[in-house]
Design a protein around this motif. Structure first.
Motif, PDB file in Angstrom:
ATOM      1  N   ILE A   1      -4.079   7.028   2.875  1.00 47.45           N
ATOM      2  CA  ILE A   1      -3.788   5.814   2.099  1.00 47.45           C
ATOM      3  C   ILE A   1      -5.081   5.253   1.514  1.00 47.45           C
ATOM      4  N   MET A   2      -6.080   5.112   2.390  1.00 49.74           N
ATOM      5  CA  MET A   2      -7.363   4.557   1.922  1.00 49.74           C
ATOM      6  C   MET A   2      -7.973   5.443   0.834  1.00 49.74           C
TER       7      MET A   2
ATOM      8  N   LEU B   1      -5.349  -3.966  -3.823  1.00 46.79           N
ATOM      9  CA  LEU B   1      -4.151  -4.348  -3.065  1.00 46.79           C
ATOM     10  C   LEU B   1      -3.830  -5.828  -3.322  1.00 46.79           C
ATOM     11  N   PRO B   2      -2.569  -6.204  -3.134  1.00 50.54           N
ATOM     12  CA  PRO B   2      -2.226  -7.619  -3.346  1.00 50.54           C
ATOM     13  C   PRO B   2      -2.888  -8.515  -2.305  1.00 50.54           C
TER      14      PRO B   2
ATOM     15  N   TYR C   1      -7.720  -2.774   4.688  1.00 49.06           N
ATOM     16  CA  TYR C   1      -6.800  -3.090   3.594  1.00 49.06           C
ATOM     17  C   TYR C   1      -7.190  -4.418   2.919  1.00 49.06           C
TER      18      TYR C   1
ATOM     19  N   LEU D   1      -9.648  -4.255   0.167  1.00 47.21           N
ATOM     20  CA  LEU D   1      -9.212  -3.723  -1.135  1.00 47.21           C
ATOM     21  C   LEU D   1      -8.447  -4.751  -1.970  1.00 47.21           C
ATOM     22  N   THR D   2      -8.373  -5.991  -1.464  1.00 44.06           N
ATOM     23  CA  THR D   2      -7.726  -7.037  -2.264  1.00 44.06           C
ATOM     24  C   THR D   2      -8.751  -7.637  -3.219  1.00 44.06           C
ATOM     25  N   LYS D   3      -8.239  -8.327  -4.207  1.00 43.62           N
ATOM     26  CA  LYS D   3      -9.115  -8.895  -5.227  1.00 43.62           C
ATOM     27  C   LYS D   3      -9.634 -10.261  -4.766  1.00 43.62           C
TER      28      LYS D   3
ATOM     29  N   LYS E   1       0.812  -1.226   0.000  1.00 43.46           N
ATOM     30  CA  LYS E   1       0.000   0.000   0.000  1.00 43.46           C
ATOM     31  C   LYS E   1       0.841   1.270   0.000  1.00 43.46           C
TER      32      LYS E   1
END
Lengths: 235, 135
Positions: free
Chosen positions: A172-173, A183-184, B129, B132-134, A31
């Motif tokens: 960041i968001m 994101l990964p 977070y 927001l991942t796939k 991120k």
């Protein structure tokens, strides 16, 4: 608060003015480095992202990088170099069986610093003045904050700068959501970017990405000792 | 003049329990009573700062313990027969696997190992977070 550096956007403009049309971007795929990339990509004519891999050819890593080339870097290639830690691990015999020692000793893989990688990229892209943007933030830790207050967000000696040094989680968001960035998968299974060979990373990889676990085994066969310890000796 | 008394707060958990929460001793417990309020505060803060440093050192040691790679050795024999003979004679049942629990081998050999508190950290997944991942 006068000791704090100027806001991130001003840092980027200053670096652009002083170093010219190109910037390097140290891109971990996480991120913070994504935010750094978003913050600098429109200010420079040329952005040169690079990624340092700890294990060659992991699919879950490469898939994310391939996606970032399209969504963040507008088709520009992310250069992929070995992480200094990879060579250090191999030279130290980390998770290597005895039969590999003769190869390791004969290969004498070079040990290098991050700055060596940066120099190689500057040479390749013929941008000797380019600075490297990273996702370092003051909010990372108190020590990081003190360092930024003391040394600033542009480290001229190291040709490095921190374009999002003043970001906090809400920034960041906002940056990720407004740019529709994915994101990964790391954030779903490790809670952070993949950056080690310990059980925090290896157990989820073994569970979710068996093909990648096999690749890790090819490079570090005795990683099974870590799995053995975590699964059988710490329950 | 009567000295004011202070109530020490109770902290509500932020939802998830923090790592090592509840494992740290009260750094102010047993401090001698100091009449001078400034001196008392100085003593309290000094103890808290000391406790911060100790906790940081513990955390560094814990992380080093979990991530260090020196916890295994590889026994190598000239051939499989020797390996099997060792396994039979030592009584260590390796069940055909390459890895043996070192604690079992130590037990068979009468070796007392130091106690270990090593624990693998569980991933700390941030929901925002992760969302927001796939996939």
């Amino acid at each position: 608060m006068s000791n704090l550096p100027p806001p991130g956007p001003e840092i980027v403009k200053q670096v652009r003015k002083e170093t010219g049309r190109s910037t390097l971007i140290g891109f971990s795929g996480g991120k913070d480095s994504i935010c750094a990339a978003l913050a600098v990509r429109d200010e420079f004519e040329e952005t040169v992202p690079f990624f340092l891999y700890l294990v060659p050819g992991l699919e879950f890593v490469d898939e994310h990088l391939d996606r970032c080339e399209k969504t963040i870097f507008r088709g520009a290639k992310i250069e992929r170099f070995p992480h200094p830690g990879l060579y250090m691990w191999l030279n130290s015999g980390i998770f290597q069986p005895p039969d590999r020692w003769p190869v390791i000793k004969a290969a004498r893989l070079p040990e290098f610093e991050y700055s060596d990688v940066h120099s190689l990229i500057r040479q390749k892209y013929n941008c000797p003045k380019a600075f490297n943007a990273t996702g370092v933030m003051a909010a990372d830790s108190p020590v990081r904050r003190i360092s930024i207050v003391q040394h600033g967000a542009i480290l001229k000696g190291r040709k490095e700068y921190f374009p999002v040094w003043d970001y906090k989680k809400r920034d960041i968001m906002a940056a990720l959501q407004s740019n529709k960035i994915t994101l990964p998968v790391d954030y779903r299974i490790f809670g952070r970017s993949f950056d080690g060979l310990d059980a925090r990373f290896i157990l989820p990889i073994k569970k979710h990405f068996p093909a990648d676990y096999s690749k890790i085994l090819e490079w570090f066969p005795l990683i099974e000792a870590e799995v053995f310890r975590a699964e059988r000796m710490m329950q | 003049m009567k000295r004011p008394t202070f109530t020490r707060p109770k902290f509500k958990s932020p939802g998830a329990k923090l790592a090592h929460e509840g494992t740290v001793k009260d750094p102010l417990k047993g401090l001698p009573d100091i009449e001078d309020p400034a001196g008392a505060a100085e003593q309290e803060l000094s103890q808290v700062a000391k406790s911060f440093r100790e906790r940081a050192a513990q955390e560094q040691a814990r992380f080093g313990d979990v991530t260090a790679c020196g916890y295994y050795i590889v026994l190598v024999f000239q051939n499989e027969d020797q390996c099997d003979a060792f396994a039979d004679a030592s009584g260590v049942d390796h069940k055909g696997e390459a890895f043996v629990d070192g604690r079992e081998l130590a037990k068979v050999m009468g070796i007392e190992l130091p106690k270990a508190e090593t624990k693998i950290s569980k991933p700390n997944i941030n929901r925002d977070y992760a969302s927001l991942t796939k996939g």
